[in-house]
Design a protein around this motif. Structure first.
Motif, PDB file in Angstrom:
ATOM      1  N   UNK A   1       0.824  -1.209   0.000  1.00  0.00           N
ATOM      2  CA  UNK A   1       0.000   0.000   0.000  1.00  0.00           C
ATOM      3  C   UNK A   1       0.856   1.256   0.000  1.00  0.00           C
ATOM      4  N   UNK A   2       0.427   2.260  -0.758  1.00  0.00           N
ATOM      5  CA  UNK A   2       1.139   3.536  -0.795  1.00  0.00           C
ATOM      6  C   UNK A   2       0.094   4.633  -0.929  1.00  0.00           C
ATOM      7  N   UNK A   3       0.131   5.562  -0.010  1.00  0.00           N
ATOM      8  CA  UNK A   3      -0.868   6.628   0.006  1.00  0.00           C
ATOM      9  C   UNK A   3      -0.211   7.960  -0.303  1.00  0.00           C
ATOM     10  N   UNK A   4      -0.736   8.642  -1.299  1.00  0.00           N
ATOM     11  CA  UNK A   4      -0.318  10.010  -1.624  1.00  0.00           C
ATOM     12  C   UNK A   4      -1.508  10.721  -2.223  1.00  0.00           C
ATOM     13  N   UNK A   5      -1.703  11.942  -1.843  1.00  0.00           N
ATOM     14  CA  UNK A   5      -2.820  12.704  -2.370  1.00  0.00           C
ATOM     15  C   UNK A   5      -2.593  12.996  -3.850  1.00  0.00           C
ATOM     16  N   UNK A   6      -3.607  12.655  -4.677  1.00  0.00           N
ATOM     17  CA  UNK A   6      -3.566  13.034  -6.081  1.00  0.00           C
ATOM     18  C   UNK A   6      -2.901  12.016  -6.993  1.00  0.00           C
ATOM     19  N   UNK A   7      -3.049  12.215  -8.302  1.00  0.00           N
ATOM     20  CA  UNK A   7      -2.535  11.262  -9.288  1.00  0.00           C
ATOM     21  C   UNK A   7      -1.023  11.259  -9.420  1.00  0.00           C
ATOM     22  N   UNK A   8      -0.341  12.218  -8.780  1.00  0.00           N
ATOM     23  CA  UNK A   8       1.118  12.223  -8.820  1.00  0.00           C
ATOM     24  C   UNK A   8       1.700  10.965  -8.172  1.00  0.00           C
ATOM     25  N   UNK A   9       0.869  10.211  -7.459  1.00  0.00           N
ATOM     26  CA  UNK A   9       1.328   8.931  -6.907  1.00  0.00           C
ATOM     27  C   UNK A   9       1.825   8.013  -8.024  1.00  0.00           C
ATOM     28  N   UNK A  10       1.311   8.194  -9.233  1.00  0.00           N
ATOM     29  CA  UNK A  10       1.779   7.394 -10.374  1.00  0.00           C
ATOM     30  C   UNK A  10       3.260   7.624 -10.634  1.00  0.00           C
ATOM     31  N   UNK A  11       3.711   8.851 -10.447  1.00  0.00           N
ATOM     32  CA  UNK A  11       5.138   9.157 -10.634  1.00  0.00           C
ATOM     33  C   UNK A  11       5.969   8.460  -9.563  1.00  0.00           C
ATOM     34  N   UNK A  12       5.478   8.456  -8.352  1.00  0.00           N
ATOM     35  CA  UNK A  12       6.209   7.819  -7.254  1.00  0.00           C
ATOM     36  C   UNK A  12       6.332   6.320  -7.491  1.00  0.00           C
ATOM     37  N   UNK A  13       5.242   5.707  -7.971  1.00  0.00           N
ATOM     38  CA  UNK A  13       5.174   4.250  -8.062  1.00  0.00           C
ATOM     39  C   UNK A  13       5.734   3.675  -9.352  1.00  0.00           C
ATOM     40  N   UNK A  14       5.701   4.444 -10.460  1.00  0.00           N
ATOM     41  CA  UNK A  14       6.020   3.837 -11.751  1.00  0.00           C
ATOM     42  C   UNK A  14       7.075   4.559 -12.570  1.00  0.00           C
ATOM     43  N   UNK A  15       7.559   5.701 -12.110  1.00  0.00           N
ATOM     44  CA  UNK A  15       8.665   6.370 -12.795  1.00  0.00           C
ATOM     45  C   UNK A  15       9.947   5.598 -12.483  1.00  0.00           C
ATOM     46  N   UNK A  16      10.862   5.540 -13.452  1.00  0.00           N
ATOM     47  CA  UNK A  16      12.098   4.795 -13.225  1.00  0.00           C
ATOM     48  C   UNK A  16      12.898   5.351 -12.054  1.00  0.00           C
ATOM     49  N   UNK A  17      12.713   6.643 -11.732  1.00  0.00           N
ATOM     50  CA  UNK A  17      13.396   7.214 -10.565  1.00  0.00           C
ATOM     51  C   UNK A  17      13.000   6.486  -9.286  1.00  0.00           C
ATOM     52  N   UNK A  18      11.791   5.905  -9.283  1.00  0.00           N
ATOM     53  CA  UNK A  18      11.291   5.223  -8.096  1.00  0.00           C
ATOM     54  C   UNK A  18      11.954   3.899  -7.807  1.00  0.00           C
ATOM     55  N   UNK A  19      12.835   3.457  -8.692  1.00  0.00           N
ATOM     56  CA  UNK A  19      13.604   2.238  -8.425  1.00  0.00           C
ATOM     57  C   UNK A  19      14.811   2.525  -7.535  1.00  0.00           C
ATOM     58  N   UNK A  20      15.112   3.815  -7.331  1.00  0.00           N
ATOM     59  CA  UNK A  20      16.241   4.229  -6.495  1.00  0.00           C
ATOM     60  C   UNK A  20      15.737   4.490  -5.077  1.00  0.00           C
ATOM     61  N   UNK A  21      16.342   3.904  -4.074  1.00  0.00           N
ATOM     62  CA  UNK A  21      15.845   4.075  -2.699  1.00  0.00           C
ATOM     63  C   UNK A  21      15.934   5.519  -2.227  1.00  0.00           C
ATOM     64  N   UNK A  22      14.948   5.908  -1.407  1.00  0.00           N
ATOM     65  CA  UNK A  22      14.999   7.177  -0.692  1.00  0.00           C
ATOM     66  C   UNK A  22      15.999   7.034   0.462  1.00  0.00           C
ATOM     67  N   UNK A  23      16.294   8.137   1.180  1.00  0.00           N
ATOM     68  CA  UNK A  23      17.244   8.030   2.300  1.00  0.00           C
ATOM     69  C   UNK A  23      16.877   6.978   3.338  1.00  0.00           C
ATOM     70  N   UNK A  24      15.582   6.677   3.472  1.00  0.00           N
ATOM     71  CA  UNK A  24      15.160   5.653   4.436  1.00  0.00           C
ATOM     72  C   UNK A  24      15.547   4.255   3.983  1.00  0.00           C
TER      73      UNK A  24
END
Length: 548
Positions: free
Chosen positions: A442-465
């Motif tokens: 599950x991933x919650x983000x307001x608005x359709x920009x969640x698509x960028x978080x989940x499916x953009x190739x940048x999202x394969x790179x880990x965040x600082x966490x």
């Protein structure tokens, strides 16, 4: 207002634990029936089935249990209504430059954090820097403000955001709990102390955290409501909230029925159905925005690096009968990457029809033609195995049973789906090590920009966490381009069309198996005025009163 904090170890709540309540009255939620008069003061007990946060600061990591509880003591710069309109909150006005790179926020000038620190532009600057600091270990909040290059404190009530690229989702991102404002003085205490008791501007204050048992919140006596949808414009009616961690759904429901708690989350579908049938228990249905609950297929590694195998799994899974029966009518099948509350959600139902013959043919064509002694398909001596880790903290019993049905359906065409129940920490570890082929995350983000978080190739790179959100391993330049353009445009119609095209690529690539909206159900009894925010669908108790 400064309150002392006491943090101590506590025993885990057992299934048979008898809860005690300092102040308990009979009554009902707004939609329920019952007697009694709504009262001022008293203690409300909330029982959650979500995992206990390891940190009460939602800047650190950034998961939904943190959003649930932090809504009570931290507030965002802006809010959102049910239609998606952005509302003023701690920021009263905002403007954006023609090139989309400069945002000016006018701040409320009479707000103070509960430790006495002023809320001003320097505080906003400190919060964004805290989110972006790798040492904070942020994930959700970090990704939300990734395009903010700098915050300039023009004067006390004027914060200027300088962006590296236009961000059409900035206001949506700033409405979330993972970017909510905290006292810079509190942040400066260090991660451990701030995790134990973040300091905000909200209607309640963290007083005590008995780990593995409860968090105690007390009323902010100096509170002035910033929520434009609130009825109450001053301090909360409730004096205290006891936030209990009770993993077992049956125990939570029994405590609600007995009057030992007034609000529970994550109820079982049969309990929701009983509440909807009438009586003294009310049901609040608040689907989360952003993405749906879905099974993501890891296209970055075999066997799902082959679209034919992904489609075969989807054609064989047949989740709809299980959704209908296991969820007792409380969940509706989705065919979109986005929640039904998102106006830009796009569906392609025909892609997800069950077709066992087609699944068999696709696997044959992909070269999975052998069978081992257990009936599973093989190729080059390798079994067609799908490792599927399941977070027992995030998947209710009905959902876990649904996964078992999907496992059986997929086995019929030769998939060996290995379901592994894990607690939240172990589940994150397995994902971080890429030891999975399928996952429901599950991933919650307001608005359709969640698509960028989940499916953009940048999202394969880990965040600082250490967390990365693109679990489907999608790396498609055409999709990246659509998501980048949607993020950059200020034209609502163009943005919606770009997100439609992006969803079409995700669906037609069989990167996911959509299931249903992320379930957010609350049951209440003996309390009125409980409502959920139209940002990330978390409950707020500013207007709540014990009694009915």
């Amino acid at each position: 207002m400064t309150r002392p904090l006491r943090t101590r170890a506590g025993a885990a709540v057992a299934a048979g634990l008898v809860l005690t309540l300092a102040a308990c009255t009979g009554g009902s939620d707004d939609a329920s029936t019952g007697g009694g008069t709504p009262a001022e003061g008293g203690t409300l007990v909330y029982a959650t089935g979500d995992a206990e946060p390891t940190c009460l600061d939602p800047h650190v990591g950034g998961n939904y249990p943190q959003a649930l509880i932090s809504t009570q003591y931290l507030e965002p710069l802006v809010g959102r209504d049910a239609d998606g309109t952005i509302l003023p909150w701690l920021a009263t006005e905002w403007t954006v430059s023609d090139d989309g790179l400069t945002w000016d926020f006018t701040l409320a000038d009479d707000v103070t954090f509960t430790d006495g620190t002023p809320f001003d532009a320097e505080a906003v600057k400190a919060n964004i820097e805290h989110l972006q600091d790798p040492d904070t270990g942020s994930s959700t909040g970090y990704l939300a403000v990734q395009k903010v290059e700098q915050v300039e404190a023009v004067d006390a009530t004027h914060a200027r955001f300088h962006l590296s690229a236009p961000d059409s989702a900035l206001l949506e991102s700033l409405s979330q709990q993972w970017t909510a404002m905290q006292s810079p003085t509190g942040i400066a205490r260090g991660t451990d102390e701030n995790c134990a008791a973040p300091v905000g501007t909200g209607p309640f204050v963290v007083e005590d955290w008995v780990r593995q048992q409860q968090v105690e919140l007390v009323r902010n006596e100096d509170y002035v409501a910033r929520d434009p949808q609130a009825e109450n414009d001053g301090p909360a009616h409730l004096e205290r909230i006891v936030w209990r961690f009770i993993p077992d759904a049956a125990t939570r429901y029994a405590a609600l029925r007995s009057g030992e708690v007034q609000v529970i989350d994550n109820p079982q579908p049969d309990a929701i159905a009983q509440a909807d049938a009438g009586g003294d228990i009310a049901h609040i249905d608040a689907p989360r925005p952003g993405s749906v609950n879905r099974i993501e297929l890891n296209s970055a590694q075999p066997p799902f690096d082959d679209i034919r195998v992904r489609e075969a799994f989807v054609r064989a899974a047949d989740p709809e009968p299980g959704i209908e029966t296991l969820f007792a009518g409380t969940a509706t099948r989705s065919y979109s990457p986005l929640s039904s509350v998102e106006p830009t959600a796009f569906s392609e139902e025909d892609l997800f029809g069950t077709d066992v013959d087609a699944a068999e043919a696709l696997l044959d064509d992909a070269g999975w033609t052998g069978r081992d002694d257990d009936g599973y398909r093989t190729k080059d001596g390798q079994r067609l195995t799908v490792r599927f880790p399941v977070s027992t903290n995030q998947s209710v019993a009905a959902e876990q049973s649904l996964f078992e049905q999907i496992q059986a359906n997929a086995k019929a065409v030769g998939f060996d789906v290995v379901l592994t129940p894990l607690d939240l920490s172990a589940w994150y570890g397995v994902l971080g090590a890429h030891e999975y082929e399928a996952v429901s995350a599950p991933y919650t983000k307001v608005g359709p920009d969640v698509l960028r978080i989940l499916y953009h190739s940048d999202g394969t790179v880990p965040a600082p966490s250490g967390y990365f959100a693109n679990h489907a391993g999608v790396t498609d330049p055409a999709l990246d381009d659509l998501l980048d353009r949607a993020s950059a445009t200020a034209d609502d119609a163009e943005r919606a069309d770009l997100y439609r095209q992006a969803q079409q690529i995700v669906l037609e690539g069989y990167y996911i198996l959509p299931l249903y909206d992320q379930q957010n159900h609350f049951l209440t009894s003996g309390v009125t005025g409980v409502r959920t925010l139209d940002t990330v669908a978390t409950p707020t108790f500013l207007d709540a009163r014990l009694g009915a």
